[in-house]
Enzyme design. Sequence first.
Site, PDB file in Angstrom:
ATOM      1  N   GLY A  18       0.822  -1.216   0.000  1.00 16.91           N
ATOM      2  CA  GLY A  18       0.000   0.000   0.000  1.00 16.91           C
ATOM      3  C   GLY A  18       0.846   1.253   0.000  1.00 16.91           C
ATOM      4  N   VAL A  66      -3.074  -7.331  -2.026  1.00 14.59           N
ATOM      5  CA  VAL A  66      -2.470  -8.120  -0.948  1.00 14.59           C
ATOM      6  C   VAL A  66      -3.487  -8.963  -0.169  1.00 14.59           C
ATOM      7  CG1 VAL A  66      -0.383  -6.726  -0.653  1.00 14.59           C
ATOM      8  CG2 VAL A  66      -2.449  -6.137   0.646  1.00 14.59           C
ATOM      9  N   ASN A  92       1.623  -2.200   5.441  1.00 14.69           N
ATOM     10  CA  ASN A  92       0.925  -0.917   5.623  1.00 14.69           C
ATOM     11  C   ASN A  92      -0.456  -0.895   4.967  1.00 14.69           C
ATOM     12  OD1 ASN A  92       0.769   2.224   5.808  1.00 14.69           O
ATOM     13  ND2 ASN A  92       0.598   1.762   3.622  1.00 14.69           N
ATOM     14  N   SER A 144      -3.169   0.171  14.584  1.00 14.79           N
ATOM     15  CA  SER A 144      -3.969   1.381  14.847  1.00 14.79           C
ATOM     16  C   SER A 144      -4.269   1.478  16.336  1.00 14.79           C
ATOM     17  CB  SER A 144      -5.295   1.296  14.085  1.00 14.79           C
ATOM     18  OG  SER A 144      -6.217   2.247  14.570  1.00 14.79           O
ATOM     19  N   TYR A 157     -12.726  -3.199  11.645  1.00 18.72           N
ATOM     20  CA  TYR A 157     -11.402  -2.567  11.517  1.00 18.72           C
ATOM     21  C   TYR A 157     -10.591  -2.792  12.794  1.00 18.72           C
ATOM     22  CZ  TYR A 157      -7.952   1.204  10.796  1.00 18.72           C
ATOM     23  OH  TYR A 157      -6.786   1.935  10.659  1.00 18.72           O
TER      24      TYR A 157
HETATM   25  P1  NAP Z   1      -4.864   5.612   2.522  1.00 18.40           P
HETATM   26  O1  NAP Z   1      -4.324   6.961   2.258  1.00 18.40           O
HETATM   27  O2  NAP Z   1      -6.305   5.326   2.281  1.00 18.40           O
HETATM   28  O3  NAP Z   1      -3.956   4.542   1.731  1.00 18.40           O
HETATM   29  C1  NAP Z   1      -4.265   3.178   1.811  1.00 18.40           C
HETATM   30  C2  NAP Z   1      -3.226   2.417   1.008  1.00 18.40           C
HETATM   31  O4  NAP Z   1      -3.527   1.003   1.144  1.00 18.40           O
HETATM   32  C3  NAP Z   1      -3.261   2.747  -0.470  1.00 18.40           C
HETATM   33  O5  NAP Z   1      -1.928   2.874  -0.945  1.00 18.40           O
HETATM   34  C4  NAP Z   1      -3.934   1.517  -1.090  1.00 18.40           C
HETATM   35  O6  NAP Z   1      -3.435   1.187  -2.388  1.00 18.40           O
HETATM   36  C5  NAP Z   1      -3.494   0.425  -0.142  1.00 18.40           C
HETATM   37  N1  NAP Z   1      -4.378  -0.734  -0.246  1.00 18.40           N
HETATM   38  C6  NAP Z   1      -5.678  -0.842   0.155  1.00 18.40           C
HETATM   39  N2  NAP Z   1      -6.142  -2.072  -0.155  1.00 18.40           N
HETATM   40  C7  NAP Z   1      -5.122  -2.744  -0.764  1.00 18.40           C
HETATM   41  C8  NAP Z   1      -4.984  -4.045  -1.318  1.00 18.40           C
HETATM   42  N3  NAP Z   1      -6.005  -4.911  -1.312  1.00 18.40           N
HETATM   43  N4  NAP Z   1      -3.797  -4.394  -1.869  1.00 18.40           N
HETATM   44  C9  NAP Z   1      -2.744  -3.515  -1.888  1.00 18.40           C
HETATM   45  N5  NAP Z   1      -2.822  -2.270  -1.380  1.00 18.40           N
HETATM   46  C10 NAP Z   1      -3.995  -1.894  -0.832  1.00 18.40           C
HETATM   47  O7  NAP Z   1      -4.641   5.189   4.063  1.00 18.40           O
HETATM   48  P2  NAP Z   1      -3.521   5.601   5.140  1.00 18.40           P
HETATM   49  O8  NAP Z   1      -4.155   6.512   6.081  1.00 18.40           O
HETATM   50  O9  NAP Z   1      -2.259   5.963   4.477  1.00 18.40           O
HETATM   51  O10 NAP Z   1      -3.371   4.190   5.888  1.00 18.40           O
HETATM   52  C11 NAP Z   1      -2.226   3.375   5.807  1.00 18.40           C
HETATM   53  C12 NAP Z   1      -2.261   2.384   6.961  1.00 18.40           C
HETATM   54  O11 NAP Z   1      -2.252   3.097   8.209  1.00 18.40           O
HETATM   55  C13 NAP Z   1      -3.516   1.523   6.977  1.00 18.40           C
HETATM   56  O12 NAP Z   1      -3.214   0.212   7.368  1.00 18.40           O
HETATM   57  C14 NAP Z   1      -4.372   2.201   8.043  1.00 18.40           C
HETATM   58  O13 NAP Z   1      -5.292   1.303   8.637  1.00 18.40           O
HETATM   59  C15 NAP Z   1      -3.311   2.652   9.018  1.00 18.40           C
HETATM   60  N6  NAP Z   1      -3.755   3.720   9.904  1.00 18.40           N
HETATM   61  C16 NAP Z   1      -4.090   4.951   9.409  1.00 18.40           C
HETATM   62  C17 NAP Z   1      -4.519   5.941  10.281  1.00 18.40           C
HETATM   63  C18 NAP Z   1      -4.886   7.323   9.811  1.00 18.40           C
HETATM   64  O14 NAP Z   1      -5.373   8.122  10.622  1.00 18.40           O
HETATM   65  N7  NAP Z   1      -4.677   7.660   8.531  1.00 18.40           N
HETATM   66  C19 NAP Z   1      -4.639   5.673  11.639  1.00 18.40           C
HETATM   67  C20 NAP Z   1      -4.297   4.411  12.111  1.00 18.40           C
HETATM   68  C21 NAP Z   1      -3.859   3.449  11.229  1.00 18.40           C
HETATM   69  P3  NAP Z   1      -4.227   1.543  -3.762  1.00 18.40           P
HETATM   70  O15 NAP Z   1      -4.777   2.935  -3.577  1.00 18.40           O
HETATM   71  O16 NAP Z   1      -3.150   1.434  -4.795  1.00 18.40           O
HETATM   72  O17 NAP Z   1      -5.294   0.510  -3.944  1.00 18.40           O
END
Ligand code: NAP
Length: 247
Positions: A18, A66, A92, A144, A157
């Site tokens: 990701g 993934v 990630n 998270s 989640y």
């Molecule tokens: P985001 O901006 O929505 O990005 C999500 C990423 O995950 C994208 O690059 C997407 O790739 C990839 N992804 C989703 N489904 C996938 C799959 N089936 N196969 C491969 N790649 C996949 O989210 P983010 O905020 O950066 O989150 C990244 C991580 O941090 C996640 O695990 C999230 O749960 C965790 N997190 C985030 C926060 C927050 O506040 N943002 C808080 C706690 C935890 P594509 O777009 O190419 O499909």
Amino acid sequence: MEENQEKNILNKVAIVTGGSKGIGASIVKKLSQNGYSVILNYNTSKIEAEKIALTNKNIHLFKADVSNYFEVQSLVNYAITNFGKIDLLVNNAGIDLIKTINDTSIEDFDNILKTNLYSAFYTSKEVSKYMINQKFGSIINISSIWGLIGASCEMAYSVSKAGLDAMTKSLAKELGPSNIRINSIAPGIIDTDMNKFLNEEEKKSIISEIPLEKIGNVSDISECVLFLANSSYITGQIIQVNGGWNI
Ligand code: NAP
């Protein structure tokens, strides 16, 4: 000796799942600026991934969903065929789901668990084979705050992230004797597309609960990834990066 050590540092290989957006994109950039060849895994955001690859010649793209074991096998085979080893795996990739339990369908629950948790099982299963042979490796799971304390209307989640943290602790015990370290980073709220549904009022209300009185940046997480990747005696830990939200 020093020359060899430097060569090893410059030749490190990382897979970031990701990596096309948000936190993952920041991790990819940070690692590529710090001596890693990085395999940026993306699924749907090809154009975003291509733009990130333009920032550093050490970034290599690989499309894979993934949540699909066969696509993960192809991702890991690509890394081994082209780079010969994997020093660091960052799990990630993730998706969110905000629904009450009654509105959460069986399909929803499967989809969250497959994308956020099974994916890390698949990648860790494939990558650890090589790490065990090379007697070295590091796996970092992006979990998270909700995996630790639970979130109302985000049960699926939260379960997926709690599962990731349990995977971290179990694999740290199992793979420690092979010199493989596994840690989680549990972010609080970080400014990415995942939170773009929040309006200003909702953001203010969240910030009022955070001692540092702000939402985190993607670099807060990527800096922690680099720190954990560079460490040698930290394993099985859930590092909270949340401005003190969960004290
Ligand atoms: P985001 O901006 O929505 O990005 C999500 C990423 O995950 C994208 O690059 C997407 O790739 C990839 N992804 C989703 N489904 C996938 C799959 N089936 N196969 C491969 N790649 C996949 O989210 P983010 O905020 O950066 O989150 C990244 C991580 O941090 C996640 O695990 C999230 O749960 C965790 N997190 C985030 C926060 C927050 O506040 N943002 C808080 C706690 C935890 P594509 O777009 O190419 O499909």
